[in-house]
Design a protein around this motif. Structure first.
Motif, PDB file in Angstrom:
ATOM      1  N   SER A 170       0.833  -1.201   0.000  1.00 56.47           N
ATOM      2  CA  SER A 170       0.000   0.000   0.000  1.00 56.47           C
ATOM      3  C   SER A 170       0.868   1.252   0.000  1.00 56.47           C
ATOM      4  O   SER A 170       0.641   2.193  -0.778  1.00 56.47           O
ATOM      5  N   ALA A 176     -12.739  -8.296   4.235  1.00 50.44           N
ATOM      6  CA  ALA A 176     -13.274  -6.934   4.355  1.00 50.44           C
ATOM      7  C   ALA A 176     -12.285  -6.025   5.075  1.00 50.44           C
ATOM      8  O   ALA A 176     -12.252  -4.812   4.837  1.00 50.44           O
ATOM      9  N   ARG A 236      -9.964  -3.584   3.125  1.00 47.14           N
ATOM     10  CA  ARG A 236     -10.454  -2.330   2.542  1.00 47.14           C
ATOM     11  C   ARG A 236      -9.893  -1.100   3.259  1.00 47.14           C
ATOM     12  O   ARG A 236     -10.024   0.019   2.758  1.00 47.14           O
ATOM     13  N   THR A 237      -9.282  -1.320   4.395  1.00 45.30           N
ATOM     14  CA  THR A 237      -8.698  -0.196   5.124  1.00 45.30           C
ATOM     15  C   THR A 237      -7.370   0.251   4.513  1.00 45.30           C
ATOM     16  O   THR A 237      -6.833   1.285   4.904  1.00 45.30           O
ATOM     17  N   ASP A 267      -5.028   1.484   1.332  1.00 48.74           N
ATOM     18  CA  ASP A 267      -5.032   2.097   0.008  1.00 48.74           C
ATOM     19  C   ASP A 267      -4.321   1.179  -0.992  1.00 48.74           C
ATOM     20  O   ASP A 267      -3.348   0.505  -0.654  1.00 48.74           O
ATOM     21  N   TYR A 306      -7.239  -4.076  -3.262  1.00 52.00           N
ATOM     22  CA  TYR A 306      -8.608  -4.250  -3.744  1.00 52.00           C
ATOM     23  C   TYR A 306      -9.073  -5.684  -3.476  1.00 52.00           C
ATOM     24  O   TYR A 306      -8.868  -6.584  -4.292  1.00 52.00           O
ATOM     25  N   PRO A 307      -9.715  -5.915  -2.320  1.00 51.99           N
ATOM     26  CA  PRO A 307     -10.214  -7.260  -2.025  1.00 51.99           C
ATOM     27  C   PRO A 307     -11.576  -7.499  -2.676  1.00 51.99           C
ATOM     28  O   PRO A 307     -12.442  -6.613  -2.702  1.00 51.99           O
ATOM     29  N   GLU A 363     -17.347 -10.774  -2.070  1.00 44.61           N
ATOM     30  CA  GLU A 363     -18.779 -10.758  -1.778  1.00 44.61           C
ATOM     31  C   GLU A 363     -19.592 -11.785  -2.560  1.00 44.61           C
ATOM     32  O   GLU A 363     -20.780 -11.611  -2.786  1.00 44.61           O
ATOM     33  N   GLU A 398     -17.078  -9.224  -9.778  1.00 49.52           N
ATOM     34  CA  GLU A 398     -16.727  -7.811  -9.691  1.00 49.52           C
ATOM     35  C   GLU A 398     -15.575  -7.549 -10.647  1.00 49.52           C
ATOM     36  O   GLU A 398     -14.741  -8.431 -10.884  1.00 49.52           O
ATOM     37  N   VAL A 408     -12.352  -4.827 -11.380  1.00 50.21           N
ATOM     38  CA  VAL A 408     -11.531  -3.747 -10.871  1.00 50.21           C
ATOM     39  C   VAL A 408     -10.888  -3.103 -12.095  1.00 50.21           C
ATOM     40  O   VAL A 408     -10.122  -3.745 -12.822  1.00 50.21           O
TER      41      VAL A 408
END
Length: 376
Positions: free
Chosen positions: A78, A104, A107-108, A110, A113-114, A117, A121, A123
């Motif tokens: 990150s 999840a 996601r904290t 930067d 990209y997890p 769900e 998806e 990205v």
């Protein structure tokens, strides 16, 4: 454009009743070390993107130590601003939607990209689109995700597909919820610049598809994996696709087979074979074949382990002569009947595919047995 692909890091995995100098399970620490080596390689290589195709953690509810370690290492990516896409595998996906997915927490960070769900998806970046299908417990929903991906290919950009499943074979590893990619949807691979796979632990391309690869795991989870190098794949997207495998350093792991009928002294044979191997801190799997019951009585487990005093662990299996097969349930580590029978199948099967098919049936039978006994 360069992309670094790794997978199946299984953080939090532990095995053997052995701890390191800090009190952590030694095998758990080995998995952390392997992960750190890959992160170090990423920071040195500086690829444009990093992708991880599932089973970041060994369990859907990992320990605080595993979570803390993972966040600390990914924070390094990150800070370096290296875009990193991580999909969920079957090991890190909760079995019910009421449980919170551990990914999840990523996601904290930067540039991390997890995707977890249980749906398709994508990205998207300026020059490339990552089509992500994480592990999905529901089979119909998984098929729908593939169809949505099929309709989302961007012809003006590079396209990378990320999956965690078995491709090109109709057999599985007998793990909860795992998937076999539908053969009728394999034409989708031709629309992708690269298809990144997770789930199987060996590096390699898949069948007739020159752009479909497993990165393999970053550590060994069983003695059956002793011969496979572990590491990561580096993908170069230019006029053509180039995929290279880069191994990392793991503790030595060896498999030895000794025929009791051909060895005048089994212990001398073991010591001689061990002398030609790097056994310092190693994981050894020793199989003694063609044993008679009387021979077995004279061969103590402790004496076998004593032939390799510097090894981390010695796992021994005994294979008896066919006439004495009823005695062939002994293992130096008191392995379960299922593990013993699996090892027997591996030895008797003519191909890896035959072993996987038969072992799948055996695992199903044992699961039914456990279910009946648990309900009793």
């Amino acid at each position: 454009m360069r992309i670094l692909h790794f997978s199946d890091t299984q953080l939090g995995f532990n095995d053997l009743d052995i701890t390191d100098e800090t009190g952590i399970n030694q095998r758990e620490a080995d998995f952390y070390d392997a992960f750190t080596q890959v992160i170090d390689a990423i920071l040195e290589t500086k690829p444009d993107y990093v992708i991880h195709t599932g089973d970041l953690f060994h369990r859907p509810h990992p320990s605080n130590r595993a979570i803390s370690f993972c966040l600390t290492q990914l924070k390094r990516l990150s800070v370096a601003q290296i875009p990193t896409i991580i999909i969920a595998g079957n090991h890190s996906t909760p079995r019910t939607r009421s449980a919170s997915p551990i990914l999840a927490a990523l996601r904290t960070l930067d540039h991390i990209y997890p995707v977890f769900e249980e749906r398709y998806e994508k990205v998207v970046f300026d020059d490339i689109t990552f089509h992500c299908i994480p592990h999905i417990n529901d089979e119909a929903a998984n098929f729908a995700a593939i169809e949505e991906c099929e309709a989302s290919v961007d012809e003006d950009k590079r396209n990378i597909m990320m999956l965690h499943c078995s491709v090109g074979a109709q057999f599985m590893m007998e793990e909860y919820g795992e998937r076999v990619y539908p053969r009728e949807k394999e034409d989708l691979f031709e629309k992708m610049d690269y298809v990144a796979l997770g789930h199987w632990h060996g590096f390699g391309s898949v069948g007739k598809h020159p752009n479909v690869y497993y990165a393999g795991s970053s550590e060994r989870t069983s003695s059956a994996d002793a011969r496979n190098d572990k590491g990561y794949a580096l993908i170069t997207l230019g006029e053509s696709l180039e995929v290279t495998f880069h191994p990392i350093t793991l503790r030595p792991s060896h498999r030895l087979r000794i025929d009791a009928g051909e060895s005048a002294d089994i212990f001398d044979t073991l010591r001689s074979r061990g002398a030609s191997l790097d056994v310092e801190g190693a994981l050894l799997s020793v199989t003694i074949e063609n044993l008679s019951a009387t021979q077995s009585i004279d061969i103590a487990n402790r004496d076998i382990e004593g032939c390799f005093p510097t090894a981390l662990n010695v796992q021994v299996q005994r294979k008896f002569r066919r006439s004495e097969a009823s005695a062939a349930t002994e293992s130096v580590n008191a392995a379960s009947l299922q593990e013993y029978f699996g090892a027997f199948l591996e030895e008797q099967s003519s191909t890896p595919e035959e072993f996987t098919r038969l072992n799948s049936k055996v695992s199903t039978l044992f699961a039914r047995y456990d279910e009946v006994n648990n309900d009793a």
